[in-house]
Motif scaffolding. Structure first.
Motif, short mmCIF file in Angstrom:
data_model
loop_
_atom_site.label_atom_id
_atom_site.label_comp_id
_atom_site.label_asym_id
_atom_site.label_seq_id
_atom_site.Cartn_x
_atom_site.Cartn_y
_atom_site.Cartn_z
N ALA A 3 44.78 -9.38 -54.26
CA ALA A 3 43.96 -10.13 -55.52
C ALA A 3 43.14 -11.26 -54.82
O ALA A 3 42.37 -11.67 -55.46
N SER A 4 43.40 -11.35 -53.56
CA SER A 4 42.48 -12.64 -53.08
C SER A 4 41.24 -12.20 -52.36
O SER A 4 40.47 -12.89 -51.87
N ALA A 5 41.15 -11.12 -52.57
CA ALA A 5 39.73 -10.17 -51.98
C ALA A 5 38.70 -10.52 -52.91
O ALA A 5 38.96 -10.87 -54.03
N SER A 6 37.50 -10.64 -52.49
CA SER A 6 36.13 -10.93 -53.48
C SER A 6 35.37 -9.53 -53.00
O SER A 6 35.10 -9.09 -51.65
N ALA A 7 34.54 -9.34 -54.13
CA ALA A 7 33.39 -8.43 -53.78
C ALA A 7 31.99 -9.05 -53.01
O ALA A 7 31.88 -10.34 -53.18
N VAL A 8 31.72 -8.22 -52.11
CA VAL A 8 30.47 -8.74 -51.32
C VAL A 8 29.22 -8.25 -52.11
O VAL A 8 28.91 -6.92 -52.32
N PRO A 9 28.30 -9.28 -52.43
CA PRO A 9 26.90 -8.43 -53.24
C PRO A 9 26.43 -7.63 -52.19
O PRO A 9 26.29 -7.86 -51.01
N TRP A 10 25.51 -6.49 -52.87
CA TRP A 10 24.97 -5.47 -52.18
C TRP A 10 23.79 -6.52 -51.16
O TRP A 10 23.33 -6.08 -50.11
N ARG A 182 27.05 7.33 -52.89
CA ARG A 182 27.17 6.30 -54.03
C ARG A 182 28.40 5.57 -53.43
O ARG A 182 29.66 5.81 -53.35
N PHE A 183 27.79 4.30 -52.90
CA PHE A 183 28.91 3.45 -52.64
C PHE A 183 29.45 2.53 -53.80
O PHE A 183 28.59 2.02 -54.49
N GLU A 184 30.68 2.55 -53.98
CA GLU A 184 31.26 2.04 -55.20
C GLU A 184 31.64 0.50 -55.36
O GLU A 184 31.87 -0.12 -56.30
N ALA A 185 31.97 0.30 -54.19
CA ALA A 185 32.47 -1.26 -53.91
C ALA A 185 32.57 -1.55 -52.36
O ALA A 185 32.59 -0.88 -51.37
N TRP A 186 32.37 -2.84 -52.05
CA TRP A 186 32.21 -3.63 -50.94
C TRP A 186 33.25 -4.83 -51.09
O TRP A 186 32.71 -5.59 -51.54
N THR A 187 34.25 -4.99 -50.44
CA THR A 187 35.08 -6.28 -50.59
C THR A 187 35.49 -6.74 -49.26
O THR A 187 35.76 -5.85 -48.38
N VAL A 188 35.75 -8.12 -49.19
CA VAL A 188 36.33 -8.61 -48.19
C VAL A 188 37.73 -9.52 -48.70
O VAL A 188 37.68 -10.24 -49.84
N GLY A 189 38.53 -9.75 -47.80
CA GLY A 189 39.83 -10.39 -47.89
C GLY A 189 40.54 -10.87 -46.60
O GLY A 189 40.12 -10.60 -45.48
N PRO A 190 41.84 -11.20 -46.95
CA PRO A 190 42.56 -11.36 -45.65
C PRO A 190 42.86 -10.26 -44.83
O PRO A 190 43.21 -9.12 -45.46
N ALA A 191 43.04 -10.35 -43.60
CA ALA A 191 43.47 -9.48 -42.64
C ALA A 191 44.85 -9.01 -43.19
O ALA A 191 45.70 -9.50 -43.51
N ASP A 192 45.37 -7.75 -42.64
CA ASP A 192 46.62 -6.95 -42.79
C ASP A 192 47.67 -7.81 -41.99
O ASP A 192 47.54 -8.50 -41.06
N ALA A 193 48.75 -8.02 -42.68
CA ALA A 193 49.67 -9.01 -42.26
C ALA A 193 50.60 -8.38 -40.82
O ALA A 193 51.03 -9.18 -40.07
N ALA A 194 50.63 -7.10 -40.72
CA ALA A 194 51.29 -6.31 -39.75
C ALA A 194 50.37 -5.11 -39.69
O ALA A 194 49.93 -4.62 -40.15
N LEU A 195 50.61 -4.58 -38.29
CA LEU A 195 50.29 -3.39 -37.92
C LEU A 195 50.84 -2.04 -38.69
O LEU A 195 50.40 -1.08 -39.08
N HIS A 196 52.23 -2.17 -38.67
CA HIS A 196 52.90 -1.35 -39.51
C HIS A 196 53.63 -1.72 -40.65
O HIS A 196 54.00 -2.96 -40.84
#
Length: 196
Positions: A3-10, A182-196
């Motif tokens: 939910a804390s991710a945001s869209a990157v404008p093309w 057709r690229f439908e989305a490009w978003t950024v957000g926090p890194a994964d909390a863990a590898l597994h």
């Protein structure tokens, strides 16, 4: 993405190499590759290809990028996904490509020389595919999924913690002139909390 991710404008990205055509399609972006476009350095083939189309924005430590697109490919080595670039000799591309008659999920990691790992995903053809690259510590972690399936781990690769890296959507068409993705989305957000 969380939910804390945001869209990157093309418009926020810069192309490594201009595609043959780019046009909006609602919130999506239709991109047509130049024939012969690709990214590879030396290993096994003896050539350097530095002509991919990657739309890049900064990938800071502690963040993740996701790119979603439709996986509708038919030409040998048609490909789309995420490109992570530090410089000409240090980069990673991760996503799907059409090879040996089927859609393949994999990654090319390049530290002066490229390597390549793939696994067949023929049931992903024609579906919405999401590639996620998470940057934390000295690594990037690549995950992917089709539709709403759980993400699967594709690759863990080294990335220097202090590297100035950028990342975003990738398309290449090594063998034909009319690949459009057709690229439908490009978003950024926090890194994964863990590898597994």
């Amino acid at each position: 993405m969380t939910a804390s991710a945001s869209a990157v404008p093309w418009s926020a990205g810069r192309w490594t190499h201009e595609p043959a055509a780019v046009r909006p399609d609602g919130d999506a972006l239709l991109v047509t590759a130049v024939e012969g476009s690709d990214a590879w350095r030396t290993t096994a083939y003896g050539f350097v290809h530095d002509s991919e189309h990657a739309l890049l924005a900064p990938l800071d430590p502690g963040t993740a990028v996701e790119v979603a697109f439709t996986g509708d490919f038919s030409g040998e080595f048609d490909q789309a996904g995420v490109f992570v670039r530090v410089d000409d000799e240090h980069w990673t591309k991760a996503g799907v490509e059409f090879a040996d008659g089927a859609l393949q999920l994999g990654a090319v990691v390049t530290h002066r020389f490229s390597d390549w790992s793939v696994a067949p995903v023929p049931d992903w053809a024609g579906r919405r595919i999401t590639i996620r690259v998470s940057r934390a510590g000295d690594a990037i972690t690549v995950r992917a999924r089709a539709g709403d399936e759980p993400f699967r781990l594709v690759r863990v690769a080294y990335l220097a913690p202090d590297a100035q890296a950028s990342a975003g959507p990738l398309i290449s068409a090594p063998s034909r002139a009319d690949l459009t993705v057709r690229f439908e989305a490009w978003t950024v957000g926090p890194a994964d909390a863990a590898l597994h």
